[in-house]
Design an enzyme around this catalytic site. Structure first.
Site, PDB file in Angstrom:
ATOM      1  N   ASP A  99       0.864  -1.170   0.000  1.00 52.76           N
ATOM      2  CA  ASP A  99       0.000   0.000   0.000  1.00 52.76           C
ATOM      3  C   ASP A  99       0.905   1.226   0.000  1.00 52.76           C
ATOM      4  O   ASP A  99       1.741   1.380   0.895  1.00 52.76           O
ATOM      5  CB  ASP A  99      -0.846  -0.030   1.282  1.00 52.76           C
ATOM      6  CG  ASP A  99      -2.233   0.534   1.088  1.00 52.76           C
ATOM      7  OD1 ASP A  99      -2.331   1.641   0.531  1.00 52.76           O
ATOM      8  OD2 ASP A  99      -3.203  -0.119   1.510  1.00 52.76           O
ATOM      9  N   ASP A 201      -3.085   4.654  -2.272  1.00 46.46           N
ATOM     10  CA  ASP A 201      -4.145   5.197  -1.438  1.00 46.46           C
ATOM     11  C   ASP A 201      -4.666   6.525  -2.014  1.00 46.46           C
ATOM     12  O   ASP A 201      -3.875   7.368  -2.439  1.00 46.46           O
ATOM     13  CB  ASP A 201      -3.551   5.430  -0.037  1.00 46.46           C
ATOM     14  CG  ASP A 201      -4.588   5.698   1.024  1.00 46.46           C
ATOM     15  OD1 ASP A 201      -5.430   4.823   1.264  1.00 46.46           O
ATOM     16  OD2 ASP A 201      -4.547   6.793   1.627  1.00 46.46           O
ATOM     17  N   GLU A 264      -6.640   3.562  -5.773  1.00 47.53           N
ATOM     18  CA  GLU A 264      -7.895   3.640  -5.017  1.00 47.53           C
ATOM     19  C   GLU A 264      -8.639   4.898  -5.460  1.00 47.53           C
ATOM     20  O   GLU A 264      -8.149   6.008  -5.275  1.00 47.53           O
ATOM     21  CB  GLU A 264      -7.625   3.714  -3.510  1.00 47.53           C
ATOM     22  CG  GLU A 264      -8.932   3.681  -2.726  1.00 47.53           C
ATOM     23  CD  GLU A 264      -8.890   4.324  -1.345  1.00 47.53           C
ATOM     24  OE1 GLU A 264      -9.774   4.016  -0.531  1.00 47.53           O
ATOM     25  OE2 GLU A 264      -8.007   5.160  -1.093  1.00 47.53           O
ATOM     26  N   HIS A 325     -11.343  -2.731   3.501  1.00 52.02           N
ATOM     27  CA  HIS A 325     -11.256  -2.393   4.928  1.00 52.02           C
ATOM     28  C   HIS A 325     -11.982  -1.104   5.283  1.00 52.02           C
ATOM     29  O   HIS A 325     -11.900  -0.662   6.421  1.00 52.02           O
ATOM     30  CB  HIS A 325      -9.782  -2.305   5.330  1.00 52.02           C
ATOM     31  CG  HIS A 325      -9.084  -1.168   4.618  1.00 52.02           C
ATOM     32  ND1 HIS A 325      -8.868  -1.164   3.253  1.00 52.02           N
ATOM     33  CD2 HIS A 325      -8.604   0.005   5.068  1.00 52.02           C
ATOM     34  CE1 HIS A 325      -8.274  -0.035   2.911  1.00 52.02           C
ATOM     35  NE2 HIS A 325      -8.103   0.689   3.986  1.00 52.02           N
ATOM     36  N   ASP A 326     -12.634  -0.488   4.305  1.00 53.35           N
ATOM     37  CA  ASP A 326     -13.360   0.760   4.566  1.00 53.35           C
ATOM     38  C   ASP A 326     -14.873   0.601   4.447  1.00 53.35           C
ATOM     39  O   ASP A 326     -15.609   1.548   4.731  1.00 53.35           O
ATOM     40  CB  ASP A 326     -12.922   1.845   3.561  1.00 53.35           C
ATOM     41  CG  ASP A 326     -11.469   2.235   3.715  1.00 53.35           C
ATOM     42  OD1 ASP A 326     -10.974   2.253   4.864  1.00 53.35           O
ATOM     43  OD2 ASP A 326     -10.815   2.515   2.686  1.00 53.35           O
TER      44      ASP A 326
HETATM   45  C1  GLC Z   1      -8.017   5.321   2.145  1.00 52.57           C
HETATM   46  C2  GLC Z   1      -7.859   4.128   3.033  1.00 52.57           C
HETATM   47  C3  GLC Z   1      -8.512   4.430   4.345  1.00 52.57           C
HETATM   48  C4  GLC Z   1      -7.815   5.601   4.972  1.00 52.57           C
HETATM   49  C5  GLC Z   1      -7.808   6.801   4.021  1.00 52.57           C
HETATM   50  C6  GLC Z   1      -6.818   7.830   4.453  1.00 52.57           C
HETATM   51  O1  GLC Z   1      -9.324   5.555   1.794  1.00 52.57           O
HETATM   52  O2  GLC Z   1      -8.373   2.998   2.407  1.00 52.57           O
HETATM   53  O3  GLC Z   1      -8.495   3.329   5.206  1.00 52.57           O
HETATM   54  O4  GLC Z   1      -8.438   5.964   6.168  1.00 52.57           O
HETATM   55  O5  GLC Z   1      -7.425   6.430   2.730  1.00 52.57           O
HETATM   56  O6  GLC Z   1      -5.516   7.370   4.236  1.00 52.57           O
END
Ligand code: GLC
Length: 533
Positions: A99, A201, A264, A325-326
Site C-alpha cells: 500500500d 491510497d 484507489e 477495509h473501509d
Molecule cells: C483510504 C484508506 C482508508 C484511509 C484513508 C486515508 O481511503 O483505504 O483506510 O483511512 O485512505 O488514508
C-alpha cells in the site's frame, strides 16, 4: 483478447495485516503471522496479496498515517521479517503488493516536523500551508473526509495546513517536484526489494485546486450523512493535473519488469476510467468500486456492468471489488445466501477480481460496542454508521481461543459465531462458502473463457442476471438468481445447453443442461457451453 500479464489473469486478495494472524500475542497481526498463513492462501488459489500499510506509524489511522516510508512498524515485525515474507510469498507463487500512501504523511514524519518548524524551512512547501481568512478562520471552506474543517491552525508559524483526512495526516504538496522525486524513490526502494506493485491510497486526491477556491454546496446532502458530503469536492479531488502525477508514478513502475499500479478511486464510472491515463499510461487497474454501493438486484448490477464495459477505453483491463477495509462486509450487506451469488459474480466477470480477507469464509460485519471503537472516523463522526472497525475484525481460523488469531487480547473483538464460522470448520464442509470460493477460483484457472473471454450480456427479467463469457474454444454461461423464489428458465435462444460446472449450492456439478434450467432461490450456476456466436 488474450490475457498474458499476471495481474490480468490473476486474483488479488487484500490482507489487513493487523487482523490476519498475530504471532507474538500482542493482539495485533504481524508479518511472521502472515508468513505462517501463506500455505492457506496458496490453497485458496489466489495469485497476489495486497497488504494494507505495514510502515512505521503512530497508528492514528492504523497505518495510513506513515512516519517512515521505508521501514517496518515494530508492531508488524522487522525488515528481516519483510524480506522473509517476500521470499516466502514468491517461493509459493504469490505476488506481493504494498500500500503506497502518497497523499499525506503522519504529522510525526520528519518531513512534516521540518515543514512546520518555520515558514522558511526548505521543506515548508512540501505540505500545503496557507494564511487564514481575513477573520482569522480557515483559508477556505474545504472539509476533512473525517469531519470538520480540512485546515488545521499551527500556532508556531501562524498558518494553516491542509489535511484531507485527520489533522494527524497532513497532505503533501504534489505540485512540488521534490515531493514527487522523494515518493518515486520510496517506490523504487520497495520495487528493488522485490514487491510486485502498489495499491495507491486515495490517488484521486493527490492534486487540489491551485487557486484554493471554495467547494460548492451539495444540493443533495441529507442529514444523517457524513458532514463532509455537505460540499461537492469540486476543487479538492479529481483535478485534471492529477493524471500527470499518476503518469509519473507509472514511469517508475515501468522501470521494473511486470509490476502493477492499482489506484484507489471512489468516483462515478465515467470519471473513474480516465485513471487508466492517456494512452493507458496511468494506473493499470483503477479500482472499480461500483459493486460496493450497488443496490443488490439483478437489474442494477446488470446496468453497472454494461456501463463499465461501455466506458472502458480500448485495451483497458477491467477489475471488480466486493469489499475492503473501509466498507461494510458483503455478507452483511446482502445476506449469507446472496454472498454466494456475489462470489460467483465476482469470479466470473471480465476483469481482475480482488477479494477482501475473510469474505471467502462469509465473515460478517461485527457489532462494535461504543467502548470498543478504534476507528478515528467513527470517533470523529459518531453515530452515523461510518465506523470501519466492524469489517476489520480478526480472521477466524478455528474454534480455539480467539479463533486462532492471537494468544493475546485481540485489538478488535471477534465475531461471536467464530466457533462455527471459521476456516477449519468450513474447509471440512464440502458445501461451505469457502469451498465455493475455492471451486470458483479453480474454474477461473481452468477455463480461459473466464479470464480472457468476452462479456456478452443476455437479456433477462426480474431477479435473473445472465451473461456469457465467450472464449476461443468454449463459453461459460452464468445465470444468477438475485431473488428468493425459484425460477424456471426455458430458452433455445441463449444456448442453454451444456454441462453444469458449478452451482452456488455446490450440489449440481456435472448435470447436463439441455434447453431448460431450474434455479432455486438465491442460486447461481455456471454452465460450460460449446462456443456460440
Ligand atoms: C483510504 C484508506 C482508508 C484511509 C484513508 C486515508 O481511503 O483505504 O483506510 O483511512 O485512505 O488514508
Amino acid at each position: 483478447m488474450n490475457a498474458t500479464l499476471w495481474w490480468q489473469g490473476g486474483i488479488f486478495y487484500q490482507v489487513y495485516p493487523r487482523s490476519y494472524q498475530d504471532s507474538n500475542a500482542d493482539g495485533v497481526g504481524d508479518l511472521p503471522g502472515l508468513i505462517a498463513r501463506l500455505p492457506y492462501l496458496r490453497q485458496l488459489g489466489v495469485d497476489a496479496v495486497w497488504l494494507s500499510p505495514i510502515f512505521p506509524s503512530p497508528m492514528a489511522d492504523f497505518g495510513y498515517d506513515i512516519s517512515d516510508y521505508t521501514g517496518i512498524d515494530p508492531v508488524f515485525g522487522t525488515m528481516a521479517d519483510f524480506d522473509a515474507l517476500i521470499t516466502a510469498a514468491h517461493a509459493s507463487g504469490l505476488k506481493l503488493i504494498l500500500d503506497l500512501v502518497p497523499n499525506h504523511t503522519s504529522d510525526r514524519h520528519p518531513w512534516f516536523l521540518e515543514s512546520r518548524s518555520s515558514r522558511d524551512n526548505f521543506r515548508r512547501d512540501w505540505y500545503i500551508w496557507r494564511d487564514g481568512a481575513p477573520d482569522g478562520g480557515p483559508p477556505n471552506n474545504w472539509l476533512s473526509e473525517f469531519g470538520g474543517s480540512a485546515w488545521q491552525h499551527d500556532a508556531a508559524t501562524g498558518q494553516y495546513y491542509y489535511h484531507a483526512f485527520l489533522s494527524q495526516q497532513p497532505d503533501l504538496n504534489w505540485r512540488n517536484p521534490q515531493v514527487r522525486h522523494a515518493m518515486h524513490d520510496v517506490m523504487r526502494f520497495w520495487l528493488r526489494r522485490g514487491v510486485d506493485g502498489f495499491r495507491v491510497d486515495v490517488i484521486w486526491h493527490l492534486i487540489k485546486d491551485a487557486q484554493f477556491r471554495d467547494n460548492p454546496a451539495n444540493p443533495n446532502h441529507r442529514p444523517g450523512h457524513p458532514p463532509n458530503e455537505a460540499l461537492l469536492p469540486l476543487h479538492t479531488t479529481d483535478q485534471d493535473e492529477v493524471h500527470d502525477v499518476i503518469a509519473g508514478m507509472r514511469r517508475v513502475i515501468d522501470e521494473f519488469d511486470q509490476r502493477v499500479l492499482i489506484g484507489e478511486i471512489y468516483l462515478p464510472i465515467e470519471r473513474l476510467v480516465a485513471y487508466y491515463g492517456k494512452n493507458l499510461l496511468g494506473a493499470h487497474l483503477p479500482f472499480n468500486f461500483a459493486l460496493l454501493s450497488a443496490p443488490w438486484n439483478a437489474r442494477s448490477i446488470e446496468s453497472i456492468i454494461a456501463e463499465y464495459e461501455e466506458a472502458l477505453p480500448p485495451g483497458a483491463w477491467p477489475n471488480w471489488v466486493l469489499g475492503n477495509h473501509d466498507r461494510p462486509r458483503i455478507a452483511s450487506r446482502v445476506g449469507p445466501e446472496q454472498a454466494r451469488v456475489a462470489a460467483m459474480l465476482l469470479l466470473s466477470l471480465r476483469g481482475t477480481p480482488t477479494l477482501y480477507y475473510g469474505d471467502e469464509i462469509g465473515m460478517r460485519q461485527v457489532a462494535i460496542a461504543p467502548g470498543q471503537v478504534r476507528d478515528p472516523f467513527e470517533k470523529n463522526v459518531p453515530g452515523l454508521g461510518v465506523g470501519r472497525d466492524g469489517c476489520r475484525t480478526p480472521m477466524q481460523w478455528d474454534a480455539g481461543p480467539n479463533a486462532g488469531f492471537s494468544n493475546g487480547v485481540p485489538w478488535l473483538p471477534l465475531a461471536d459465531d467464530f466457533a462455527r464460522e471459521n476456516v477449519r470448520n468450513l474447509d471440512a464442509d464440502p458445501a461451505s462458502i469457502l469451498n465455493l470460493y475455492k471451486a470458483l477460483i479453480g474454474l477461473r484457472r481452468q477455463h480461459q473463457a473466464l479470464i480472457s473471454g468476452s462479456y456478452q450480456p443476455i437479456a433477462a427479467k426480474e431477479d435473473l442476471l445472465i451473461y456469457r463469457r465467450a472464449g476461443e474454444s468454449n463459453s461459460v454461461l452464468v445465470v444468477l438468481n438475485f431473488g428468493d423464489d425459484p425460477v424456471e428458465l426455458v430458452s433455445a435462444e441463449i444456448g442453454l445447453k451444456g454441462e453444469l460446472l458449478l452451482s452456488t449450492v455446490m450440489d449440481r456439478t456435472g448435470e447436463k443442461i439441455a434447453g431448460s434450467l431450474d434455479l432455486r432461490g438465491n442460486e447461481g450456476v455456471m454452465i460450460l457451453t460449446p462456443r456460440t456466436g
